[in-house]
Design an enzyme around this catalytic site. Structure first.
Site, PDB file in Angstrom:
ATOM      1  N   GLU A   1      -8.875 -10.637  -8.098  1.00  0.00           N
ATOM      2  CA  GLU A   1      -7.964  -9.496  -7.932  1.00  0.00           C
ATOM      3  C   GLU A   1      -6.866  -9.494  -8.998  1.00  0.00           C
ATOM      4  OE1 GLU A   1      -6.870  -9.820  -3.800  1.00  0.00           O
ATOM      5  OE2 GLU A   1      -8.891  -9.256  -3.144  1.00  0.00           O
TER       6      GLU A   1
ATOM      7  N   ASN B   1      -1.735  -0.090   7.238  1.00  0.00           N
ATOM      8  CA  ASN B   1      -1.188  -1.416   7.561  1.00  0.00           C
ATOM      9  C   ASN B   1      -0.382  -2.057   6.436  1.00  0.00           C
ATOM     10  OD1 ASN B   1      -3.375  -2.049   5.996  1.00  0.00           O
ATOM     11  ND2 ASN B   1      -4.270  -3.541   7.403  1.00  0.00           N
TER      12      ASN B   1
ATOM     13  N   HIS C   1      -1.630  -5.522   1.385  1.00  0.00           N
ATOM     14  CA  HIS C   1      -2.853  -6.278   1.126  1.00  0.00           C
ATOM     15  C   HIS C   1      -2.487  -7.662   0.613  1.00  0.00           C
ATOM     16  CE1 HIS C   1      -6.560  -7.698  -0.736  1.00  0.00           C
ATOM     17  NE2 HIS C   1      -5.811  -8.002  -1.780  1.00  0.00           N
TER      18      HIS C   1
ATOM     19  N   LYS D   1       0.837  -1.200   0.000  1.00  0.00           N
ATOM     20  CA  LYS D   1       0.000   0.000   0.000  1.00  0.00           C
ATOM     21  C   LYS D   1       0.878   1.259   0.000  1.00  0.00           C
ATOM     22  CE  LYS D   1      -3.684  -2.566   2.375  1.00  0.00           C
ATOM     23  NZ  LYS D   1      -4.588  -2.638   3.556  1.00  0.00           N
TER      24      LYS D   1
ATOM     25  N   TYR E   1     -11.954  -3.118  -3.191  1.00  0.00           N
ATOM     26  CA  TYR E   1     -12.501  -3.270  -1.838  1.00  0.00           C
ATOM     27  C   TYR E   1     -14.033  -3.241  -1.834  1.00  0.00           C
ATOM     28  CZ  TYR E   1      -7.906  -2.888   0.458  1.00  0.00           C
ATOM     29  OH  TYR E   1      -6.628  -3.120   0.903  1.00  0.00           O
TER      30      TYR E   1
HETATM   31  P1  ATP Z   1      -6.485  -6.335   3.066  1.00  0.00           P
HETATM   32  O1  ATP Z   1      -7.755  -6.689   2.306  1.00  0.00           O
HETATM   33  O2  ATP Z   1      -6.035  -4.936   2.821  1.00  0.00           O
HETATM   34  O3  ATP Z   1      -5.423  -7.365   2.830  1.00  0.00           O
HETATM   35  P2  ATP Z   1      -7.549  -7.560   5.407  1.00  0.00           P
HETATM   36  O4  ATP Z   1      -8.074  -8.594   4.462  1.00  0.00           O
HETATM   37  O5  ATP Z   1      -6.649  -8.001   6.496  1.00  0.00           O
HETATM   38  O6  ATP Z   1      -6.779  -6.428   4.618  1.00  0.00           O
HETATM   39  P3  ATP Z   1     -10.142  -6.318   5.372  1.00  0.00           P
HETATM   40  O7  ATP Z   1     -11.221  -6.636   6.324  1.00  0.00           O
HETATM   41  O8  ATP Z   1     -10.226  -6.842   3.975  1.00  0.00           O
HETATM   42  O9  ATP Z   1      -8.756  -6.780   6.055  1.00  0.00           O
HETATM   43  O10 ATP Z   1      -9.978  -4.759   5.361  1.00  0.00           O
HETATM   44  C1  ATP Z   1      -9.303  -4.118   4.298  1.00  0.00           C
HETATM   45  C2  ATP Z   1      -8.486  -2.967   4.838  1.00  0.00           C
HETATM   46  O11 ATP Z   1      -9.368  -1.999   5.383  1.00  0.00           O
HETATM   47  C3  ATP Z   1      -7.561  -3.312   5.990  1.00  0.00           C
HETATM   48  O12 ATP Z   1      -6.329  -3.871   5.593  1.00  0.00           O
HETATM   49  C4  ATP Z   1      -7.364  -1.949   6.619  1.00  0.00           C
HETATM   50  O13 ATP Z   1      -6.404  -1.177   5.887  1.00  0.00           O
HETATM   51  C5  ATP Z   1      -8.727  -1.325   6.445  1.00  0.00           C
HETATM   52  N1  ATP Z   1      -9.524  -1.498   7.657  1.00  0.00           N
HETATM   53  C6  ATP Z   1     -10.100  -2.633   8.089  1.00  0.00           C
HETATM   54  N2  ATP Z   1     -10.743  -2.430   9.241  1.00  0.00           N
HETATM   55  C7  ATP Z   1     -10.566  -1.120   9.534  1.00  0.00           C
HETATM   56  C8  ATP Z   1     -10.995  -0.276  10.593  1.00  0.00           C
HETATM   57  N3  ATP Z   1     -11.716  -0.742  11.598  1.00  0.00           N
HETATM   58  N4  ATP Z   1     -10.617   1.022  10.548  1.00  0.00           N
HETATM   59  C9  ATP Z   1      -9.867   1.505   9.532  1.00  0.00           C
HETATM   60  N5  ATP Z   1      -9.435   0.770   8.505  1.00  0.00           N
HETATM   61  C10 ATP Z   1      -9.782  -0.521   8.507  1.00  0.00           C
HETATM   62 MG    MG Z   2      -9.143  -8.137   2.750  1.00  0.00          MG
END
Ligand code: ATP
Ligand code: MG
Length: 137
Positions: free
Chosen positions: A126, A112, A115, A9, A49
């Site tokens: 994707e 974080n 992805h 990211k 997303y």
């Molecule tokens: P990613 O899809 O980015 O790999 P993930 O699968 O671990 O992450 P998801 O639930 O898909 O988690 O959420 C996508 C992204 O949205 C997270 O990586 C984070 O950057 C953001 N995100 C998730 N939960 C929160 C939250 N509570 N507050 C802010 N940002 C969040």
């Molecule tokens: Mg995810």
């Protein structure tokens, strides 16, 4: 063979973590079959997303993802989807074990670093979204 979509990211790119992340996947034994630095715009992230579009953080998430170039990658190898997710750590860095990418490299769920596809089905979608008909190795 199984493939997954991994994306560093904007915070990870800006902090100079692309090499570290590639290195971890290489050392594990996975094969890099696609790689590009890209700033694809808001619509791509809204699609990427889409499953989270009803979440309160969706707008902020898309703005964050679109805040600078990302490094988009496809990695291949045995069980790479599930193993890749383990290497990333939990969504929230607070919950990510030391030794994982998020556990070692960040503290904020909204920044974080990386992805990774959460299933083989999402990986295929994707990869199609990000690499389309481009040739992968
Ligand atoms: P990613 O899809 O980015 O790999 P993930 O699968 O671990 O992450 P998801 O639930 O898909 O988690 O959420 C996508 C992204 O949205 C997270 O990586 C984070 O950057 C953001 N995100 C998730 N939960 C929160 C939250 N509570 N507050 C802010 N940002 C969040
Ligand atoms: Mg995810």
């Amino acid at each position: 063979r199984e493939r997954t979509f991994i994306m560093v990211k904007p915070d990870g790119v800006q902090r100079g973590l692309v090499g570290e992340i590639i290195s971890r996947f290489e050392k594990k034994g996975f094969k890099l079959v696609g790689l590009k630095l890209e700033a694809p715009g808001k619509e791509r992230f809204e699609q990427h997303y889409a499953d989270l579009s009803s979440k309160p953080f969706f707008g902020g998430l898309v703005a964050y993802a679109n805040s600078g170039p990302v490094a988009a990658m496809v990695w291949e190898g045995h069980n790479v989807v599930a193993t890749g997710r383990k290497m990333l750590g939990a969504t929230r860095p607070d919950d990510s074990a030391p030794g994982t990418i998020r556990g070692d490299l960040c503290i904020d769920v909204g920044r974080n670093v990386i992805h990774g596809s959460d299933s083989v089905d999402s990986a295929n979608k994707e990869i199609a979204l990000w690499f389309g008909h481009e040739n992968l190795v």
